[in-house]
Design a protein around this motif. Structure first.
Motif, PDB file in Angstrom:
ATOM      1  N   GLY A 169      -1.752  -5.677   2.127  1.00 29.25           N
ATOM      2  CA  GLY A 169      -1.526  -6.974   1.507  1.00 29.25           C
ATOM      3  C   GLY A 169      -1.923  -7.005   0.040  1.00 29.25           C
ATOM      4  N   ASP A 170      -2.820  -6.122  -0.352  1.00 24.92           N
ATOM      5  CA  ASP A 170      -3.213  -5.998  -1.762  1.00 24.92           C
ATOM      6  C   ASP A 170      -2.104  -5.238  -2.481  1.00 24.92           C
ATOM      7  OD1 ASP A 170      -4.256  -5.000  -4.205  1.00 24.92           O
ATOM      8  OD2 ASP A 170      -6.281  -4.897  -3.391  1.00 24.92           O
ATOM      9  N   PRO A 171      -1.570  -5.758  -3.589  1.00 28.76           N
ATOM     10  CA  PRO A 171      -0.510  -5.033  -4.298  1.00 28.76           C
ATOM     11  C   PRO A 171      -0.906  -3.603  -4.678  1.00 28.76           C
ATOM     12  CG  PRO A 171      -0.729  -7.251  -5.175  1.00 28.76           C
ATOM     13  CD  PRO A 171      -1.870  -7.048  -4.208  1.00 28.76           C
ATOM     14  N   ALA A 172      -2.179  -3.383  -4.999  1.00 28.07           N
ATOM     15  CA  ALA A 172      -2.631  -2.030  -5.334  1.00 28.07           C
ATOM     16  C   ALA A 172      -2.537  -1.113  -4.111  1.00 28.07           C
ATOM     17  CB  ALA A 172      -4.061  -2.052  -5.875  1.00 28.07           C
ATOM     18  N   HIS A 173      -2.802  -1.645  -2.928  1.00 34.59           N
ATOM     19  CA  HIS A 173      -2.686  -0.880  -1.685  1.00 34.59           C
ATOM     20  C   HIS A 173      -1.234  -0.474  -1.472  1.00 34.59           C
ATOM     21  CE1 HIS A 173      -2.163  -0.456   2.724  1.00 34.59           C
ATOM     22  NE2 HIS A 173      -3.418  -0.012   2.715  1.00 34.59           N
ATOM     23  N   GLU A 174      -0.337  -1.423  -1.624  1.00 33.12           N
ATOM     24  CA  GLU A 174       1.082  -1.147  -1.399  1.00 33.12           C
ATOM     25  C   GLU A 174       1.598  -0.108  -2.395  1.00 33.12           C
ATOM     26  OE1 GLU A 174       2.090  -2.376   1.424  1.00 33.12           O
ATOM     27  OE2 GLU A 174       0.202  -3.482   1.498  1.00 33.12           O
ATOM     28  N   GLU A 175       1.186  -0.216  -3.658  1.00 36.43           N
ATOM     29  CA  GLU A 175       1.626   0.760  -4.654  1.00 36.43           C
ATOM     30  C   GLU A 175       1.051   2.144  -4.361  1.00 36.43           C
ATOM     31  OE1 GLU A 175       2.032   1.508  -9.434  1.00 36.43           O
ATOM     32  OE2 GLU A 175       0.734  -0.115  -8.748  1.00 36.43           O
ATOM     33  N   MET A 176      -0.213   2.183  -3.943  1.00 35.84           N
ATOM     34  CA  MET A 176      -0.827   3.462  -3.610  1.00 35.84           C
ATOM     35  C   MET A 176      -0.107   4.116  -2.436  1.00 35.84           C
ATOM     36  SD  MET A 176      -4.814   4.218  -2.682  1.00 35.84           S
ATOM     37  CE  MET A 176      -5.333   5.812  -2.078  1.00 35.84           C
ATOM     38  N   VAL A 177       0.179   3.348  -1.399  1.00 38.78           N
ATOM     39  CA  VAL A 177       0.895   3.891  -0.245  1.00 38.78           C
ATOM     40  C   VAL A 177       2.256   4.423  -0.679  1.00 38.78           C
ATOM     41  CG1 VAL A 177       2.000   3.298   1.951  1.00 38.78           C
ATOM     42  CG2 VAL A 177      -0.334   2.520   1.482  1.00 38.78           C
ATOM     43  N   ALA A 178       2.965   3.683  -1.512  1.00 37.64           N
ATOM     44  CA  ALA A 178       4.283   4.130  -1.982  1.00 37.64           C
ATOM     45  C   ALA A 178       4.168   5.416  -2.803  1.00 37.64           C
ATOM     46  CB  ALA A 178       4.951   3.031  -2.805  1.00 37.64           C
ATOM     47  N   HIS A 179       3.181   5.474  -3.696  1.00 37.26           N
ATOM     48  CA  HIS A 179       2.993   6.677  -4.524  1.00 37.26           C
ATOM     49  C   HIS A 179       2.658   7.887  -3.659  1.00 37.26           C
ATOM     50  CE1 HIS A 179       1.723   9.201  -7.894  1.00 37.26           C
ATOM     51  NE2 HIS A 179       0.692   9.530  -7.131  1.00 37.26           N
ATOM     52  N   TRP A 180       1.699   7.727  -2.757  1.00 36.01           N
ATOM     53  CA  TRP A 180       1.290   8.835  -1.903  1.00 36.01           C
ATOM     54  C   TRP A 180       2.434   9.256  -0.974  1.00 36.01           C
ATOM     55  CZ3 TRP A 180      -4.171  10.233  -0.312  1.00 36.01           C
ATOM     56  CH2 TRP A 180      -5.077  10.019  -1.366  1.00 36.01           C
ATOM     57  N   THR A 181       3.198   8.295  -0.465  1.00 40.27           N
ATOM     58  CA  THR A 181       4.334   8.614   0.406  1.00 40.27           C
ATOM     59  C   THR A 181       5.352   9.455  -0.354  1.00 40.27           C
ATOM     60  OG1 THR A 181       3.984   6.610   1.711  1.00 40.27           O
ATOM     61  CG2 THR A 181       6.175   7.631   1.818  1.00 40.27           C
ATOM     62  N   ALA A 182       5.630   9.096  -1.592  1.00 45.04           N
ATOM     63  CA  ALA A 182       6.568   9.873  -2.412  1.00 45.04           C
ATOM     64  C   ALA A 182       6.038  11.283  -2.636  1.00 45.04           C
ATOM     65  CB  ALA A 182       6.811   9.172  -3.748  1.00 45.04           C
ATOM     66  N   HIS A 183       4.729  11.419  -2.804  1.00 42.50           N
ATOM     67  CA  HIS A 183       4.146  12.737  -3.048  1.00 42.50           C
ATOM     68  C   HIS A 183       4.140  13.613  -1.792  1.00 42.50           C
ATOM     69  CE1 HIS A 183       1.594  15.780  -4.898  1.00 42.50           C
ATOM     70  NE2 HIS A 183       0.938  15.813  -3.757  1.00 42.50           N
ATOM     71  N   TYR A 184       3.705  13.052  -0.669  1.00 40.26           N
ATOM     72  CA  TYR A 184       3.521  13.842   0.555  1.00 40.26           C
ATOM     73  C   TYR A 184       4.735  13.842   1.485  1.00 40.26           C
ATOM     74  CZ  TYR A 184      -1.393  14.050  -0.747  1.00 40.26           C
ATOM     75  OH  TYR A 184      -2.567  14.281  -1.420  1.00 40.26           O
ATOM     76  N   GLY A 185       5.675  12.946   1.256  1.00 37.59           N
ATOM     77  CA  GLY A 185       6.821  12.860   2.157  1.00 37.59           C
ATOM     78  C   GLY A 185       6.528  12.089   3.419  1.00 37.59           C
ATOM     79  N   GLN A 186       5.387  11.493   3.512  1.00 41.48           N
ATOM     80  CA  GLN A 186       5.022  10.609   4.616  1.00 41.48           C
ATOM     81  C   GLN A 186       3.919   9.684   4.124  1.00 41.48           C
ATOM     82  OE1 GLN A 186       3.083  13.794   7.191  1.00 41.48           O
ATOM     83  NE2 GLN A 186       1.902  12.012   7.833  1.00 41.48           N
ATOM     84  N   SER A 187       3.791   8.557   4.768  1.00 42.90           N
ATOM     85  CA  SER A 187       2.778   7.585   4.388  1.00 42.90           C
ATOM     86  C   SER A 187       1.384   8.151   4.638  1.00 42.90           C
ATOM     87  CB  SER A 187       2.952   6.301   5.196  1.00 42.90           C
ATOM     88  OG  SER A 187       1.828   5.452   5.018  1.00 42.90           O
ATOM     89  N   PRO A 188       0.446   7.914   3.735  1.00 42.28           N
ATOM     90  CA  PRO A 188      -0.925   8.366   4.004  1.00 42.28           C
ATOM     91  C   PRO A 188      -1.520   7.647   5.206  1.00 42.28           C
ATOM     92  CG  PRO A 188      -0.868   6.909   2.093  1.00 42.28           C
ATOM     93  CD  PRO A 188       0.550   7.204   2.463  1.00 42.28           C
ATOM     94  N   LEU A 189      -0.964   6.516   5.567  1.00 43.43           N
ATOM     95  CA  LEU A 189      -1.459   5.790   6.727  1.00 43.43           C
ATOM     96  C   LEU A 189      -1.113   6.505   8.024  1.00 43.43           C
ATOM     97  CD1 LEU A 189      -0.580   2.191   5.502  1.00 43.43           C
ATOM     98  CD2 LEU A 189      -2.760   3.440   5.277  1.00 43.43           C
ATOM     99  N   GLU A 190      -0.229   7.509   7.941  1.00 46.72           N
ATOM    100  CA  GLU A 190       0.132   8.318   9.103  1.00 46.72           C
ATOM    101  C   GLU A 190      -0.714   9.594   9.207  1.00 46.72           C
ATOM    102  OE1 GLU A 190       4.278   9.058   8.453  1.00 46.72           O
ATOM    103  OE2 GLU A 190       4.839   6.985   8.827  1.00 46.72           O
ATOM    104  N   PHE A 191      -1.676   9.786   8.281  1.00 51.57           N
ATOM    105  CA  PHE A 191      -2.509  10.999   8.311  1.00 51.57           C
ATOM    106  C   PHE A 191      -3.465  11.006   9.498  1.00 51.57           C
ATOM    107  CE2 PHE A 191      -2.444  11.627   3.373  1.00 51.57           C
ATOM    108  CZ  PHE A 191      -1.103  11.917   3.422  1.00 51.57           C
ATOM    109  N   GLY A 192      -3.731   9.851  10.070  1.00 56.53           N
ATOM    110  CA  GLY A 192      -4.660   9.759  11.191  1.00 56.53           C
ATOM    111  C   GLY A 192      -4.718   8.326  11.692  1.00 56.53           C
ATOM    112  N   PRO A 193      -5.555   8.067  12.722  1.00 57.33           N
ATOM    113  CA  PRO A 193      -5.573   6.744  13.338  1.00 57.33           C
ATOM    114  C   PRO A 193      -6.264   5.657  12.511  1.00 57.33           C
ATOM    115  CG  PRO A 193      -7.156   8.183  14.398  1.00 57.33           C
ATOM    116  CD  PRO A 193      -6.389   9.028  13.419  1.00 57.33           C
ATOM    117  N   ASP A 194      -7.115   6.012  11.570  1.00 56.14           N
ATOM    118  CA  ASP A 194      -7.889   4.996  10.833  1.00 56.14           C
ATOM    119  C   ASP A 194      -8.078   5.455   9.385  1.00 56.14           C
ATOM    120  OD1 ASP A 194      -9.473   2.826  10.156  1.00 56.14           O
ATOM    121  OD2 ASP A 194     -11.286   3.665  11.066  1.00 56.14           O
ATOM    122  N   VAL A 195      -6.979   5.517   8.650  1.00 55.12           N
ATOM    123  CA  VAL A 195      -7.038   5.993   7.263  1.00 55.12           C
ATOM    124  C   VAL A 195      -7.489   4.855   6.362  1.00 55.12           C
ATOM    125  CG1 VAL A 195      -5.694   6.907   5.339  1.00 55.12           C
ATOM    126  CG2 VAL A 195      -5.267   7.726   7.666  1.00 55.12           C
TER     127      VAL A 195
END
Length: 174
Positions: free
Chosen positions: A120-146
């Protein structure tokens, strides 16, 4: 590079203030020709960088670990599992030190507070988008409680042993 001109100015101010209040010993090492500017830092800290993240236990003992770091908007972002000891440390004592050291060529040292970014924090959403573009998957998928964090830097200095040569070799225009 995702920094706005205002963020680059604020980063330069932080770098200048930090260097000015550094010890004589540090200023003797990080001389004018070895100091990284905000523009240098932004250009050199692209992509994923391995960070050494220092936290403190409840009994005051230091702990250091490595995390993936991405420099966004003039500061570090990083993540860890909510079950990691460092997540507990950060929750209870958010003061941290963060360093990226690239052999003896380049280093960026920071102290400040880790701020957990939440959905919900715009910085969170941008970070997820940036990391997803870098890794090819969302960082929230790296484990159960990222958990995602941003460093609120209170002190930061950048160093390059041979700054002019480093910038040239990495195709950064000064």
């Amino acid at each position: 590079m995702r920094e706005t001109p205002e963020e680059v100015v604020a980063l330069q101010d932080l770098l200048d203030r930090s260097h000015a209040r550094a010890t004589e010993h540090l200023r003797a090492i990080i001389t004018a020709e070895r100091r990284l500017t905000a523009e240098d830092v932004v250009a050199l800290m692209t992509g994923m960088k391995v960070l050494s993240l220092a936290t403190v236990t409840a009994s005051g003992e230091p702990r250091i670990s490595a995390v993936d770091g991405h420099f966004l908007h003039g500061t570090w972002t990083f993540s860890t599992s909510g079950s990691a000891a460092k997540a507990r440390h950060l929750r209870q004592r958010p003061a941290v030190s963060v360093a990226h050291v690239d052999n003896e060529e380049l280093a960026l040292f920071s102290h400040g507070r880790a701020e957990e970014l939440r959905a919900g924090d715009p910085a969170h959403e941008e970070m997820v988008a940036h990391w997803t573009a870098h890794y090819g998957q969302s960082p929230l998928e790296f484990g159960p409680d990222v958990r995602l964090y941003r460093l609120r830097a209170e002190w930061m200095v950048g160093y390059a042993w041979q700054r002019a040569e480093l910038l040239r070799s990495r195709h950064v225009t000064a």
